[in-house]
Design a protein around this motif. Structure first.
Motif, short mmCIF file in Angstrom:
data_model
loop_
_atom_site.label_atom_id
_atom_site.label_comp_id
_atom_site.label_asym_id
_atom_site.label_seq_id
_atom_site.Cartn_x
_atom_site.Cartn_y
_atom_site.Cartn_z
N ARG A 78 -32.00 13.42 13.55
CA ARG A 78 -33.26 14.05 13.18
C ARG A 78 -32.94 15.25 12.31
O ARG A 78 -32.17 16.11 12.71
CB ARG A 78 -34.03 14.47 14.43
N THR A 79 -33.55 15.31 11.12
CA THR A 79 -33.25 16.40 10.20
C THR A 79 -34.40 17.38 10.07
O THR A 79 -34.26 18.41 9.43
CB THR A 79 -32.91 15.87 8.79
N GLY A 80 -35.54 17.07 10.63
CA GLY A 80 -36.68 17.97 10.53
C GLY A 80 -37.54 17.85 11.77
O GLY A 80 -37.29 17.02 12.65
N ALA A 81 -38.58 18.64 11.80
CA ALA A 81 -39.49 18.61 12.94
C ALA A 81 -40.30 17.32 12.94
O ALA A 81 -40.81 16.89 11.90
CB ALA A 81 -40.44 19.81 12.86
N GLU A 82 -40.40 16.69 14.11
CA GLU A 82 -41.15 15.45 14.23
C GLU A 82 -42.61 15.65 13.89
O GLU A 82 -43.25 14.80 13.31
CB GLU A 82 -41.01 14.89 15.65
N GLY A 83 -43.17 16.79 14.22
CA GLY A 83 -44.58 17.07 13.96
C GLY A 83 -44.78 17.93 12.73
O GLY A 83 -45.67 18.77 12.70
N ALA A 84 -43.95 17.71 11.70
CA ALA A 84 -44.04 18.54 10.49
C ALA A 84 -45.44 18.48 9.89
O ALA A 84 -46.09 17.44 9.91
CB ALA A 84 -43.02 18.06 9.46
N PRO A 85 -45.93 19.61 9.35
CA PRO A 85 -47.27 19.63 8.76
C PRO A 85 -47.32 18.86 7.45
O PRO A 85 -46.29 18.54 6.85
CB PRO A 85 -47.52 21.12 8.53
N ALA A 86 -48.52 18.59 6.99
CA ALA A 86 -48.74 17.79 5.79
C ALA A 86 -48.16 18.44 4.53
O ALA A 86 -47.92 17.75 3.54
CB ALA A 86 -50.24 17.52 5.59
N ASN A 87 -47.92 19.75 4.56
CA ASN A 87 -47.39 20.41 3.37
C ASN A 87 -45.87 20.59 3.41
O ASN A 87 -45.30 21.28 2.58
CB ASN A 87 -48.08 21.76 3.14
N ALA A 88 -45.18 19.96 4.39
CA ALA A 88 -43.72 20.03 4.45
C ALA A 88 -43.13 19.23 3.28
O ALA A 88 -43.69 18.21 2.88
CB ALA A 88 -43.22 19.47 5.78
N LEU A 89 -42.01 19.70 2.75
CA LEU A 89 -41.37 19.02 1.64
C LEU A 89 -40.91 17.62 2.05
O LEU A 89 -40.53 17.39 3.20
CB LEU A 89 -40.17 19.82 1.14
N GLY A 90 -40.94 16.69 1.13
CA GLY A 90 -40.49 15.33 1.38
C GLY A 90 -41.65 14.36 1.47
O GLY A 90 -42.80 14.71 1.24
N ILE A 91 -41.33 13.13 1.79
CA ILE A 91 -42.37 12.10 1.91
C ILE A 91 -43.19 12.40 3.16
O ILE A 91 -42.64 12.49 4.26
CB ILE A 91 -41.74 10.69 1.99
N ARG A 92 -44.48 12.55 3.01
CA ARG A 92 -45.33 12.94 4.13
C ARG A 92 -46.14 11.79 4.71
O ARG A 92 -46.53 11.83 5.86
CB ARG A 92 -46.30 14.06 3.72
N ARG A 93 -46.47 10.81 3.90
CA ARG A 93 -47.27 9.72 4.43
C ARG A 93 -47.23 8.53 3.49
O ARG A 93 -46.86 8.63 2.35
CB ARG A 93 -48.70 10.15 4.67
N ILE A 94 -47.69 7.39 4.04
CA ILE A 94 -47.94 6.18 3.26
C ILE A 94 -49.43 5.92 3.40
O ILE A 94 -49.96 5.96 4.52
CB ILE A 94 -47.16 4.98 3.81
#
Length: 146
Positions: A78-94
């Motif tokens: 795991r490299t980030g928070a599981e519950g990361a907010p929608a504005n976190a860097l990276g792919i956020r959703r499909i």
């Protein structure tokens, strides 16, 4: 032209069965399952001693696919928070187009899904929402209005 199409999106999971059930409830179909391992698999992903189970889920129209992968070796990290907010860097959703957003959200909730915010309406065109599923996977749902 160099690009033909987008083939699939990879999601690494711990619980492959739960992820398959979630995407099946969404309406995707299991396209196939396999185990990949050995030097060729490692050379593609840049890891040593790779062994992973893969399930390929296909959208009903046959054009979109989600590859679900459970790594046995080396184990997933795991490299980030599981519950990361929608504005976190990276792919956020499909994002998926659906016929009835209320029905889809209700069915996904039986698999532990939760709304990230709320179902919102964009003018007279769409109803939209983000849903957090197993292992923090975020999908977007869009219902086009007539």
């Amino acid at each position: 032209m160099t690009l033909q199409r987008m083939d699939n999106v990879l999601i690494v999971v711990e619980d492959l069965e739960a992820a398959k059930a979630f995407f099946a409830e969404l309406g995707m179909e299991l396209d196939g399952e396999t185990t990949v391992e050995g030097p060729w698999a490692g050379s593609v992903v840049g890891l040593d001693d790779v062994r992973a189970d893969i399930a390929m889920m296909r959208t009903p129209d046959g054009h979109g696919r989600v590859e679900l992968s459970k790594f046995h070796t080396p184990p997933a990290v795991r490299t980030g928070a599981e519950g990361a907010p929608a504005n976190a860097l990276g792919i956020r959703r499909i994002m998926f187009a659906v016929d009835d957003i209320d029905d889809v959200v209700a069915r996904l909730r039986t698999h532990g899904a939760e709304l990230v915010g709320e179902i919102a309406q964009y003018e007279d065109f769409y109803r939209l929402c983000f849903v957090r599923g197993p292992e923090g996977i975020i999908i977007g749902l869009a219902e086009q209005l007539s």
